[in-house]
Design an enzyme around this catalytic site. Structure first.
Site, PDB file in Angstrom:
ATOM      1  N   GLU A  81       0.954  -1.104  -0.046  1.00 47.82           N
ATOM      2  CA  GLU A  81      -0.052   0.090   0.067  1.00 47.82           C
ATOM      3  C   GLU A  81       0.873   1.229   0.059  1.00 47.82           C
ATOM      4  OE1 GLU A  81      -3.275   2.433   2.662  1.00 47.82           O
ATOM      5  OE2 GLU A  81      -2.849   0.088   3.190  1.00 47.82           O
TER       6      GLU A  81
ATOM      7  N   LYS B 264      -8.666 -15.141  15.810  1.00 45.69           N
ATOM      8  CA  LYS B 264      -8.938 -14.728  14.518  1.00 45.69           C
ATOM      9  C   LYS B 264     -10.182 -14.286  14.035  1.00 45.69           C
ATOM     10  CE  LYS B 264      -4.804 -17.724  13.276  1.00 45.69           C
ATOM     11  NZ  LYS B 264      -4.165 -18.769  12.842  1.00 45.69           N
TER      12      LYS B 264
ATOM     13  N   ASP C 158       1.535 -14.691  12.663  1.00 46.64           N
ATOM     14  CA  ASP C 158       0.425 -14.927  11.871  1.00 46.64           C
ATOM     15  C   ASP C 158      -0.458 -13.800  11.364  1.00 46.64           C
ATOM     16  OD1 ASP C 158      -1.923 -16.259  10.836  1.00 46.64           O
ATOM     17  OD2 ASP C 158      -1.837 -17.432  12.757  1.00 46.64           O
TER      18      ASP C 158
ATOM     19  N   HIS D 204      -2.488  10.149  -1.687  1.00 50.19           N
ATOM     20  CA  HIS D 204      -2.549   8.916  -2.298  1.00 50.19           C
ATOM     21  C   HIS D 204      -2.518   8.752  -3.796  1.00 50.19           C
ATOM     22  CE1 HIS D 204      -3.198   5.781   0.817  1.00 50.19           C
ATOM     23  NE2 HIS D 204      -3.481   6.760   1.636  1.00 50.19           N
TER      24      HIS D 204
END
EC number: 1.1.1.34
Length: 885
Positions: free
Chosen positions: A558, A688, A764, A863
């Site tokens: 990004e 998660k 993770d 951006h």
């Protein structure tokens, strides 16, 4: 039978290195202190005046002793020179350790156990050095260094002891018996030297059988997380050396040694027990000795200096022969360290055809980014053995090369990850002379026979034949890495299999797979591997946190994320830095089971101190680090859900605490036999998945971080005002998130920073769901309320510095940047807590910069400029009503 006993001994020593080392050192110390209680305190020259202490030494004896010392030093020098030819500095270090400790043990025996003076070492040490043999020690070290894991290290050490132990034992026995013959000569100096020689052999044997294998195992275990790109024991080119004939004992030689030993035993028995001198002669000799002693009685004197000064003066005062010996040792040491490095490297390069110019000259012009050494056929006449072996390897590569798919040989960029010597070691394993593989695939039956042959294996099969066996279901596709001679070849074959099934066969062309250490991946990180995904890694910083500066690695695709976070770090640094605290530390998996007798009864029992103590004892017994802190329970009908909250050291902790949970459930089942366990995890953790329980109760590390940004920094660096940022934060992060019904999402983009750091540091990535829970608060502060106070509270950062992806070398490099790689030795768990604080501090920097961009109206503009640079946005206006004054 004998080999099996030595194998068991080697496995025990390698599996318990600390116990063996401590036991050996303890025994040595006991021998050193033994004569403190049993011996006398007579020290000639210090507290006793011994008439026979100062003896005239013949010049011939001095010359012989000096020559012996010089020969011993040269012998050790040449032994280390031969070790250097192997190309491994670790064998040198291990062999040096073996030499030093053997010398220490031997010196201890001479000085204390036999009540000798330090002067006895002048004659003893040269014979010790002449009798020590580093070849056996280096052979055992090569067994260990050919391993790929710690378990394999132990097995290879046991295998080496099984092979070398019987031979070394027999050699030590023969040497002792042969040298021991000199103790019966009647010549006093010869008897002393032979006695020293026997003790030298025994000391070396003792160290080789106990201390040395334990030390090798411990050194390799402590070096698992090497900074050099791969574990130091992954010297695959030793594997072929170990299979050679030099380690196999010659049966003829063994029989000769056994016969010689029996003969020498008879000689010793006859000389010492059968042919004893008559008692009359012994009595006469004893009377002569007693008369001599009476004439030369030692007189006690008062020491003029302390004992250590006495020994120090004796060691400092050097004779001419000692000066000669020391000078020779220093010259050889300087030559070995400073002047032989280039010579050794050139010798090794000549012996290694992979690094020779003939090998690497072809692919230089093809692709500078692709490192694929291809051997070049040379039609000249060769006469040396090395060059003939190289030609055989070239022919083998030429036979295998046409079997590679056309897409694999096309020019494409390939990334290099890890140590470049890994390719060389892998290629060395494959390059064996006289391996002829036909271009056409052979029948499956013949290929299966070759694959099952222990002396041949997969390296004698072409890729096409392996693919043929996989398609015929003889080889499972998921086992390709374990069956091939290298992991990389297994990955390459799987890519060829997969390419034929894809809509576009060339889809994998730009997914790299070469030059990666797959041994760290297999069985730990990923299965059915077809390559690795290079992700750009940027750095934000320095982040001033708790008085320290951190350069934070971030892996992301990004645009503007790293730059924005870097701006936030700069603003925090100019404001004096941030402070952080760990609020809680623990992982909380869960179990679910139906009513054992009654869910409420079980819940009530677990809430009692007695019940919790029983479960805690069972839970804590499963790990050195896992410590149960509390239990949180919830009843739903017949089901009882339990949250186990525990500390987990530097690990993220799921596997560790799952093991403790199973043990605790087994103990709970003893008290409630009718209990039925439905699942170890019942989603009450919650792992998660977004959940209010993690937001409220916390999970993993709970961290809070704060900073004060001066008004000047807000205006000049962040390009906005404190008032604007506070208003945007309230309306966006607080009110806006509440309107959306968010759980733990009271922030601008915490997940961006968390995920980027997680990917870079081997965490993770899916844990970002719960780890990104964050509330960002801003308020005006300072005397004039123009300074900006910002805080970020993250109650559920699930993170660790050991296990999982943290074992991969690129991820370890990022952890090393932060100083948190591996487990903390001084304070277990501190590295993981420090990493959690860094994550929270970096999130705060990212929040600060993004909120400033929103308040100033710069977000869309930045951006679009960075991600769509071809568009002219010079006149694009901001989108926010509040801008910097």
């Amino acid at each position: 039978m004998l080999s099996r006993l030595f194998r068991m001994h080697g496995l025990f020593v390698a599996s318990h290195p600390w116990e063996v080392i401590v036991g050996t050192v303890t025994l040595t110390i006991c021998m050193m202190s033994m004569n403190m209680f049993t011996g006398n305190d007579k020290i000639c020259g210090w507290n006793y005046e011994c008439p026979k202490f100062e003896e005239d030494v013949l010049s011939s004896d001095i010359i012989i002793l000096t020559i012996t010392r010089c020969i011993a030093i040269l012998y050790i020098y040449f032994q280390f020179q031969n070790l250097r030819q192997l190309g491994s500095k670790y064998i040198l270090g291990i062999a040096g350790l073996f030499t030093i400790f053997s010398s220490f043990v031997f010196s201890t025996v001479v000085i204390h156990f036999l009540d000798k003076e330090l002067t006895g070492l002048n004659e003893a040490l040269p014979f010790f050095l002449l009798l020590i043999d580093l070849s056996r020690a280096s052979a055992l070290a090569k067994f260990a260094l050919s391993s790929n894991s710690q378990d394999e290290v132990r097995e290879n050490i046991a295998r080496g002891m099984a092979i070398l132990g019987p031979t070394f034992t027999l050699d030590a026995l023969v040497e002792c018996l042969v040298i021991g013959v000199g103790t019966m000569s009647g010549v006093r100096q010869l008897e002393i030297m032979c006695c020293f020689g026997c003790m030298s052999v025994l000391a070396t044997y003792f160290v080789f059988m106990t201390f040395f294998p334990a030390c090798v195992s411990l050194v390799l275990e402590l070096s698992r997380e090497s900074r050099e790109g791969r574990p130091i024991w992954q010297l695959s080119h030793f594997a072929r050396v170990l299979e050679g004939e030099e380690n196999k004992p010659n049966p003829v030689t063994q029989r000769v040694k056994i016969i010689m030993s029996l003969g020498l035993v008879l000689v010793h028995a006859h000389s010492r027990w059968i042919a004893d001198p008559s008692p009359q002669n012994s009595t006469a000799d004893n009377s002569k000795v007693s008369l001599g002693l009476d004439e030369n009685v030692s007189k006690r004197i008062e020491p003029s200096v302390s004992l250590w000064q006495f020994y120090l003066s004796k060691m400092i005062s050097m004779d001419i022969e000692q000066v000669i010996t020391l000078t020779l040792a220093l010259l050889l040491a300087v030559k070995y360290i400073f002047f032989e490095q280039a010579e050794t490297e050139s010798t090794l390069s000549l012996k290694n055809p992979i690094t020779s110019p003939v090998v690497t000259q072809k692919k230089v012009t093809d692709d500078c980014c692709r490192r694929e050494p291809t051997l070049v056929r040379n039609d000249q006449k060769f006469h040396t053995v090395e060059e003939e072996a190289r030609i055989n390897r070239e022919r083998k590569v030429e036979v295998i090369k046409p079997l590679v798919a056309e897409t694999d040989t096309s020019s494409r960029p390939t990334f290099v990850v890890g140590n470049s010597t890994l390719d060389s070691s892998l290629e060395l394993e494959m390059q064996e002379p006289e391996i002829q593989i036909p271009s056409e695939p052979r029948p499956n039956e013949e290929c299966l026979q070759i694959l099952g042959n222990a002396e041949k294996g997969a390296k004698f099969l072409s890729d096409a034949e392996i693919i043929q066996l996989v398609n015929a279901k003889h080889i499972p596709a998921y086992k390709l890495e374990t069956l091939m001679e290298t992991h990389e070849r297994g990955v390459s074959i799987r890519r060829q299999l997969l390419s034929k099934k894809l809509p576009e066969p060339s889809s994998l062309q730009y997914l790299p797979y070469r030059d990666y250490n797959y041994s760290l991946v297999m069985g730990a990180c990923c299965e059915n591997v077809i390559g690795y995904m290079p992700i750009p890694v940027g750095v934000a910083g320095p982040l001033c946190l708790d008085g320290k500066e951190f350069q934070v690695p971030m892996a992301t695709t990004e645009g503007c994320l790293v730059a924005s976070t870097n701006r936030g770090c700069r603003a925090i640094g100019l404001g004096g830095g941030a402070s952080s605290r760990i609020l809680a530390d623990g992982m909380t998996p869960v179990v679910r089971f139906p009513r054992a007798c009654d869910s409420a009864e079980v819940k009530a029992w677990l809430e009692t101190p007695e019940g919790f103590a029983v479960i805690k004892e069972a839970f804590d017994s499963t790990s050195r680090f896992a410590r149960l802190q509390k239990l949180q329970m919830s009843v739903a009908g017949r089901n009882l859900y339990i949250r186990f909250q525990s500390r987990s050291g530097d690990a993220m902790g799921m596997n560790m605490i799952s093991k403790g949970t199973e043990k605790a459930l087994s103990k709970l089942h003893e008290y409630f036999p009718e209990m039925q366990i439905l699942a170890v995890s019942g989603n009450y953790c919650t792992d998660k998945k977004p959940a209010a329980v993690n937001w409220i109760e916390g999970r993993g590390k709970s961290v809070v971080c704060e900073a004060v940004i001066p008004a000047k920094v807000v205006r000049e660096v962040l390009k906005t005002t404190t008032e604007a940022m506070v208003e945007v934060n309230i309306n966006k992060n607080l009110v806006g998130s509440a309107m959306a019904g968010s759980i733990g999402g009271y922030n601008a983009h915490a997940a961006n920073i968390v995920t980027a750091i997680y990917i870079a540091c081997g965490q993770d990535a899916a844990q970002n769901v719960g780890s990104s829970n964050c509330i960002t608060l801003m308020e005006a502060s300072g005397p004039t309320n123009e300074d900006l106070y910002i805080s970020c509270t993250m109650p559920s950062i699930e993170i660790g510095t050991v296990g999982g992806g943290t074992s991969l070398l690129p991820q370890q490099a990022c952890l090393q940047m932060l100083g948190v790689q591996g487990a903390c030795k001084d304070n277990p768990g501190e590295n993981a807590r420090q990493l959690a604080r860094i994550v929270c501090g970096t999130v705060m920097a990212g929040e600060l910069s993004l909120m400033a961009a929103l308040a100033a109206g710069h977000l869309v503009r930045s951006h679009m400029i960075h991600n769509r640079s071809k568009i002219n946005l010079q006149d694009l206006q901001g989108t926010c009503t509040k801008k910097a004054a």
